[in-house]
Design a protein around this motif. Structure first.
Motif, PDB file in Angstrom:
ATOM      1  N   ALA A  19      36.076   7.455  23.750  1.00 22.99           N
ATOM      2  CA  ALA A  19      37.142   6.842  24.537  1.00 22.99           C
ATOM      3  C   ALA A  19      37.249   7.482  25.916  1.00 22.99           C
ATOM      4  O   ALA A  19      37.202   8.702  26.058  1.00 22.99           O
ATOM      5  N   SER A  23      40.894   3.963  28.504  1.00 19.03           N
ATOM      6  CA  SER A  23      41.037   3.250  27.233  1.00 19.03           C
ATOM      7  C   SER A  23      42.057   3.942  26.321  1.00 19.03           C
ATOM      8  O   SER A  23      42.791   3.277  25.590  1.00 19.03           O
ATOM      9  N   GLU A  26      45.447   2.855  27.633  1.00 18.81           N
ATOM     10  CA  GLU A  26      45.683   1.459  27.264  1.00 18.81           C
ATOM     11  C   GLU A  26      46.044   1.340  25.787  1.00 18.81           C
ATOM     12  O   GLU A  26      46.947   0.584  25.425  1.00 18.81           O
ATOM     13  N   SER A  27      45.369   2.105  24.936  1.00 28.89           N
ATOM     14  CA  SER A  27      45.652   2.042  23.503  1.00 28.89           C
ATOM     15  C   SER A  27      47.045   2.580  23.178  1.00 28.89           C
ATOM     16  O   SER A  27      47.634   2.210  22.172  1.00 28.89           O
TER      17      SER A  27
END
Length: 69
Positions: A19, A23, A26-27
């Motif tokens: 990751a 990302s 965003e998660s």
């Protein structure tokens, strides 16, 4: 897919081992336009978030950006 653990604002989270910082944020549903990211005591420029991979044991702090003077 394997996962790694890291600390985000003092909370232990799990992310995929490949990751990027972007990302991961965003998660976690972070509002990307309103935060600054500090990793291991150093500010990471927003332009580097997609290029920088999270590492096991990272300590990441997010700070709200406030406009004004």
């Amino acid at each position: 897919m394997s996962e790694i653990s890291l600390s985000l604002n003092g909370q232990l989270i799990q992310v995929p081992d490949n990751a990027s910082l972007l990302s991961m944020l965003e998660s976690q549903q972070v509002a990307l336009d309103s935060v600054a990211l500090v990793r291991a005591g150093e500010v990471v420029p927003k332009s580097q978030w997609a290029l920088t991979l999270c590492e096991a044991g990272d300590v990441i702090e997010l700070f709200g950006v406030v406009a004004g003077g």
